[in-house]
Design a protein around this motif. Sequence first.
Motif, mmCIF file in Angstrom:
data_model
loop_
_atom_site.group_PDB
_atom_site.id
_atom_site.type_symbol
_atom_site.label_atom_id
_atom_site.label_comp_id
_atom_site.label_asym_id
_atom_site.label_seq_id
_atom_site.Cartn_x
_atom_site.Cartn_y
_atom_site.Cartn_z
ATOM 1 N N HIS A 1 -5.560 -5.073 2.269
ATOM 2 C CA HIS A 1 -5.783 -3.872 1.465
ATOM 3 C C HIS A 1 -5.122 -4.082 0.112
ATOM 4 N N THR A 2 -5.818 -3.693 -0.948
ATOM 5 C CA THR A 2 -5.250 -3.937 -2.280
ATOM 6 C C THR A 2 -5.214 -2.702 -3.173
ATOM 7 N N THR A 3 -6.087 -1.709 -2.905
ATOM 8 C CA THR A 3 -6.129 -0.576 -3.844
ATOM 9 C C THR A 3 -5.894 0.758 -3.127
ATOM 10 N N THR A 4 -5.427 1.722 -3.907
ATOM 11 C CA THR A 4 -5.150 3.061 -3.364
ATOM 12 C C THR A 4 -6.431 3.700 -2.824
ATOM 13 N N HIS B 1 -6.672 16.037 0.700
ATOM 14 C CA HIS B 1 -7.377 14.788 1.015
ATOM 15 C C HIS B 1 -6.931 14.333 2.409
ATOM 16 N N PRO B 2 -7.861 13.831 3.244
ATOM 17 C CA PRO B 2 -7.478 13.424 4.611
ATOM 18 C C PRO B 2 -6.410 12.321 4.652
ATOM 19 N N ALA B 3 -6.220 11.583 3.554
ATOM 20 C CA ALA B 3 -5.203 10.509 3.557
ATOM 21 C C ALA B 3 -3.825 10.997 3.102
ATOM 22 N N ILE C 1 -8.629 5.241 5.575
ATOM 23 C CA ILE C 1 -7.867 6.208 6.384
ATOM 24 C C ILE C 1 -8.741 7.412 6.718
ATOM 25 N N ALA C 2 -9.471 7.902 5.706
ATOM 26 C CA ALA C 2 -10.333 9.072 5.938
ATOM 27 C C ALA C 2 -11.372 8.749 7.017
ATOM 28 N N ARG D 1 -4.333 1.225 13.692
ATOM 29 C CA ARG D 1 -5.223 0.160 14.184
ATOM 30 C C ARG D 1 -6.283 -0.183 13.139
ATOM 31 N N ALA D 2 -6.836 0.859 12.495
ATOM 32 C CA ALA D 2 -7.866 0.606 11.467
ATOM 33 C C ALA D 2 -7.273 -0.190 10.306
ATOM 34 N N ILE D 3 -6.039 0.121 9.931
ATOM 35 C CA ILE D 3 -5.407 -0.609 8.817
ATOM 36 C C ILE D 3 -5.260 -2.086 9.183
ATOM 37 N N VAL D 4 -4.761 -2.347 10.395
ATOM 38 C CA VAL D 4 -4.512 -3.742 10.788
ATOM 39 C C VAL D 4 -5.839 -4.507 10.943
ATOM 40 N N GLU D 5 -6.860 -3.839 11.480
ATOM 41 C CA GLU D 5 -8.147 -4.535 11.710
ATOM 42 C C GLU D 5 -8.917 -4.817 10.415
#
Length: 331
Positions: free
Chosen positions: A179-182, A207-209, A189-190, A171-175
């Motif tokens: 996104h362009t960088t690692t 790393h949490p991601a 994500i973290a 949900r956080a990604i879509v909202e």
Amino acid sequence: MATAPHDPVMADRVVELLAVRDDKPAVIVDCTLGAGGHAARLLAASGSRTHLVGFDRDGDALELARNRLAAYADRITLIHAPFDEFTEHVAPVVDRIGPLMSVLYDLGVSSMQLDTPGRGFSFRGFGPLDMRMDPDQTVTAAEIVNTASVAELERYLRDFGEERHAGRIARAIVENRPHTTTIGLADLIAQALPRGQRRADRAKGIHPATRAFQGIRIAVNSELERFSASLPQALDLAAASAVRPDGRSGRLATLAYHSLEDRIAKRFFSDAADSCICPPGLPVCGCGRVPNLTLVTKGAETPSQDEVDANPRARSARLRVAERLPVVDLT
Ligand SMILES: C[S@@+](CC[C@H](N)C(=O)[O-])C[C@H]1O[C@@H](n2cnc3c(N)ncnc32)[C@H](O)[C@@H]1O
């Protein structure tokens, strides 16, 4: 471009189980050539008429391996293709050279891929959201994170990344698109994870991601589908009768680094080694099943603590090896 190649994982054991020791013609396939570490060790330990076919989807890796294996130039065939095109590329070599005695899958990404920020595999360096093993492929990580639905993303993170908080992250990604960088994605994500999870990950030194990145990478490269599609092709071509002085037939070896790919290998080997698939409780076997593999490693073998200390990448490795059984004519 490439950094120093990593040490091949469990290389002594892989050589012990897969090298062809006699001077008869034979074929070995390294499905995941990478920097050519296992391939170099296998060629050095095998007879001079053993020919190695090496696959890699990554053209940079193939060039690295070609340089490393220059001393064996007349004993190698290098193929820029995914290893699920196994039969198409290996069958002609087997026809030309001799029986297929060994197949190795050293799965996942290479150190070279992880350590090159421009390839976009890692959150440790600033890079584009790419993650393609084969840069000619059209689908990138950016396309997936910027176009997939919440449900699709959740499935990738949960099924391929084994991420317990897949829904929150999806949900956080879509909202928060685009996104362009690692590093930008890794930070997001973290932040999407519960604080307790972030703390637990840091305590473990990860790393949490990490899990989410694994899930996205596996989706970008269709890694599990390709592995599942390749194994039966390798089994079909592996030499089925004991044609060597040591009596051994063709062997398949898998080095897996997470439970999903190891589970695929485990199930494939144990299904092929199963001598009966009757429902439980039948008084006598009626299925007439003939197994076509026998397990060489009992369960999965893991690297020694010394190897893990020297090469942390080996930490989660699980090695499984199985050998082709003779074909039984039931007619
Ligand atoms: C862990 S590295 C192999 C390292 C290698 N064993 C060595 O000793 O240098 C995995 C390599 O396999 C390649 N690879 C992964 N999946 C593949 C696939 N489906 N088809 C072909 N190559 C693949 C990656 O591009 C990467 O270079």
